[in-house]
Scaffold this active site. Structure first.
Site, mmCIF file in Angstrom:
data_model
loop_
_atom_site.group_PDB
_atom_site.id
_atom_site.type_symbol
_atom_site.label_atom_id
_atom_site.label_comp_id
_atom_site.label_asym_id
_atom_site.label_seq_id
_atom_site.Cartn_x
_atom_site.Cartn_y
_atom_site.Cartn_z
ATOM 1 N N ASP A 193 28.175 5.616 37.700
ATOM 2 C CA ASP A 193 28.397 6.949 37.170
ATOM 3 C C ASP A 193 28.604 7.889 38.376
ATOM 4 O O ASP A 193 28.247 7.533 39.509
ATOM 5 C CB ASP A 193 27.130 7.322 36.376
ATOM 6 C CG ASP A 193 27.101 8.766 35.982
ATOM 7 O OD1 ASP A 193 28.074 9.230 35.374
ATOM 8 O OD2 ASP A 193 26.120 9.450 36.302
ATOM 9 N N ASP A 251 28.344 11.988 38.273
ATOM 10 C CA ASP A 251 27.477 13.173 38.338
ATOM 11 C C ASP A 251 25.999 12.788 38.400
ATOM 12 O O ASP A 251 25.474 12.137 37.496
ATOM 13 C CB ASP A 251 27.695 14.066 37.104
ATOM 14 C CG ASP A 251 29.027 14.791 37.165
ATOM 15 O OD1 ASP A 251 29.407 15.249 38.255
ATOM 16 O OD2 ASP A 251 29.685 14.902 36.117
ATOM 17 N N GLU A 297 21.195 16.924 25.267
ATOM 18 C CA GLU A 297 21.505 15.680 25.993
ATOM 19 C C GLU A 297 20.224 14.984 26.472
ATOM 20 O O GLU A 297 20.094 13.765 26.370
ATOM 21 C CB GLU A 297 22.411 15.986 27.213
ATOM 22 C CG GLU A 297 22.750 14.749 28.018
ATOM 23 C CD GLU A 297 23.484 15.043 29.326
ATOM 24 O OE1 GLU A 297 23.815 16.216 29.613
ATOM 25 O OE2 GLU A 297 23.710 14.080 30.074
ATOM 26 N N SER A 338 33.986 22.876 25.855
ATOM 27 C CA SER A 338 34.157 23.197 27.285
ATOM 28 C C SER A 338 35.566 22.854 27.765
ATOM 29 O O SER A 338 36.118 23.573 28.595
ATOM 30 C CB SER A 338 33.059 22.622 28.168
ATOM 31 O OG SER A 338 32.829 21.317 27.867
ATOM 32 N N SER A 394 32.983 7.977 34.742
ATOM 33 C CA SER A 394 32.365 9.298 34.625
ATOM 34 C C SER A 394 32.785 10.046 33.369
ATOM 35 O O SER A 394 33.981 10.087 33.033
ATOM 36 C CB SER A 394 32.751 10.130 35.848
ATOM 37 O OG SER A 394 32.417 11.474 35.634
ATOM 38 N N ALA A 395 31.805 10.664 32.752
ATOM 39 C CA ALA A 395 32.086 11.574 31.637
ATOM 40 C C ALA A 395 32.262 13.002 32.154
ATOM 41 O O ALA A 395 32.204 13.955 31.397
ATOM 42 C CB ALA A 395 30.959 11.505 30.612
ATOM 43 N N LYS A 428 30.359 5.308 26.686
ATOM 44 C CA LYS A 428 30.913 4.513 27.789
ATOM 45 C C LYS A 428 31.088 3.050 27.381
ATOM 46 O O LYS A 428 31.924 2.353 27.953
ATOM 47 C CB LYS A 428 30.049 4.664 29.036
ATOM 48 C CG LYS A 428 30.173 6.067 29.651
ATOM 49 C CD LYS A 428 29.445 6.210 30.967
ATOM 50 C CE LYS A 428 29.688 7.587 31.567
ATOM 51 N NZ LYS A 428 28.988 7.779 32.847
ATOM 52 N N ASP A 467 22.516 7.617 35.630
ATOM 53 C CA ASP A 467 21.384 8.551 35.485
ATOM 54 C C ASP A 467 21.136 8.894 34.024
ATOM 55 O O ASP A 467 20.453 9.876 33.737
ATOM 56 C CB ASP A 467 21.646 9.851 36.275
ATOM 57 C CG ASP A 467 22.665 10.747 35.592
ATOM 58 O OD1 ASP A 467 23.602 10.207 34.957
ATOM 59 O OD2 ASP A 467 22.517 11.970 35.664
HETATM 60 O O1 C5P Z 1 27.112 10.527 32.366
HETATM 61 P P1 C5P Z 1 27.956 11.386 33.257
HETATM 62 O O2 C5P Z 1 27.211 11.812 34.490
HETATM 63 O O3 C5P Z 1 29.271 10.788 33.526
HETATM 64 O O4 C5P Z 1 28.213 12.693 32.380
HETATM 65 C C1 C5P Z 1 28.671 13.875 32.882
HETATM 66 C C2 C5P Z 1 27.591 14.905 32.949
HETATM 67 O O5 C5P Z 1 28.231 16.178 32.946
HETATM 68 C C3 C5P Z 1 26.649 14.919 31.753
HETATM 69 O O6 C5P Z 1 25.446 14.271 32.094
HETATM 70 C C4 C5P Z 1 26.449 16.405 31.424
HETATM 71 O O7 C5P Z 1 25.143 16.861 31.668
HETATM 72 C C5 C5P Z 1 27.408 17.133 32.344
HETATM 73 N N1 C5P Z 1 28.273 18.069 31.599
HETATM 74 C C6 C5P Z 1 28.292 19.395 31.990
HETATM 75 N N2 C5P Z 1 29.110 20.284 31.342
HETATM 76 C C7 C5P Z 1 29.890 19.870 30.321
HETATM 77 C C8 C5P Z 1 29.871 18.522 29.918
HETATM 78 C C9 C5P Z 1 29.048 17.628 30.594
HETATM 79 O O8 C5P Z 1 27.571 19.780 32.925
HETATM 80 N N3 C5P Z 1 30.676 20.734 29.739
#
Ligand code: C5P
Length: 294
Positions: A46, A48, A93, A114, A161-162, A210, A235
């Protein structure tokens, strides 16, 4: 004779931060990883707050979204709306009392809203580099060494990554860490001819789908079908599924970085990840393991 796990923990040197529910299982995984060597290994991580730091000097670091959400180059109205979304959805989350199934519809709404805000704000391709340079997005200590060592040994690394692919790629470029062995699966902004974001690549990747995304990426995993072993680094509980595309999985070492809401989430992390690193802002553990394997 000392076990491999003992050796890893000794070299890692931060035993207090490392929680392992089943040391016998972890020992067996490590033995297979080491015996099979780099030619059977792939790494799936991952981005972030896994490859990147969660905090430094007492201040929170930026995620991909955080880079945009906090940038003075974005309009005030965007920053306010993005902050309101974050305050509402980040707590969902991490809520340890809700199931993943209950969280998913909220997470999809968060991402859709977003992404729409970024499209409305007409975020420009040209400004991304500037926003990344001045951001608080930092890679974990020794992360670049790990990526470099894996590249030297031709071990493929998938950054799954999301967050936002265009942004994380820029962070990797800034850190000179976008090595040839790195592939990225993420949400990508799509731009018009004047360089403004007009949409996002589909399908949407959020932190809890994922598994589906991995199964939707057969080409990547097919190409690596002889690499049965993996380090899977995340994480979030959703990151445990990042390895679901691996062919005939062999030894998978799943390492969880527990950064936030530590007490509330400790049980779920310990029950699900093989190794849990508690508030460790380095990649030292992964460095020790990858150097033993390669
Ligand atoms: O799991 P991964 O680290 O890939 O996910 C991306 C992270 O981005 C999420 O854990 C989430 O807290 C954060 N996020 C964010 N703002 C958003 C969407 C996701 O900070 N609009």
């Amino acid at each position: 004779m000392a076990s491999i796990l003992q050796k890893v923990l000794q070299e890692y040197g931060n035993k207090d931060k490392c929680k392992i529910q089943d040391p016998t299982k972890v020992e067996a995984i490590l033995q297979k990883l080491v015996n099979d060597g780099p030619s059977k290994l792939q790494v799936i991580t991952d981005f972030d707050f896994t490859l990147s730091r969660f905090h430094k000097d007492g201040e929170r670091c930026d995620s991909c979204h955080g880079i945009l959400d906090h940038s003075p180059l974005m309009p005030d109205s965007f920053r306010e709306k993005a902050k309101a979304l974050y305050q509402k959805y980040y707590y969902i989350e991490l809520d340890h009392k809700m199931t993943v199934e209950e969280k998913i519809p909220h997470m999809i709404t968060w991402y859709r809203e977003s992404h729409n805000l970024l499209i409305e704000a007409q975020v420009s391709k040209q400004k991304i580099q500037e926003m990344v340079i001045s951001s608080r997005a930092l890679l974990r200590d020794s992360a670049v060494n790990v990526l470099s060592n894996l590249n030297d040994h031709k071990v493929p690394v998938l950054i799954f990554s999301a967050g936002v692919g265009n942004i994380l790629e820029e962070v990797l470029h800034r850190e000179k860490a976008f090595f040839p062995n790195v592939e990225v699966i993420s949400n990508y902004m799509l731009f018009n001819e004047t360089g403004e974001c007009t949409s996002f690549k589909e399908p949407l990747i959020h932190m809890f789908n994922k598994n589906e995304t991995a199964l939707d990426s057969p080409d990547y995993f097919q190409h690596l079908k002889h690499r049965h072993n993996a380090l899977v680094l995340g994480d979030s509980i959703g990151d445990l599924d990042m390895g679901s595309g691996i062919h005939n999985p062999g030894a998978l070492l799943r390492v969880g970085f527990l950064n936030d809401k530590i007490d509330e989430r400790m049980d779920s992390f310990i029950n699900n990840f093989d190794v849990v690193l508690v508030d460790d802002q380095s990649f030292d553990f992964v460095n020790v393991v990858s150097r033993l394997v390669c």
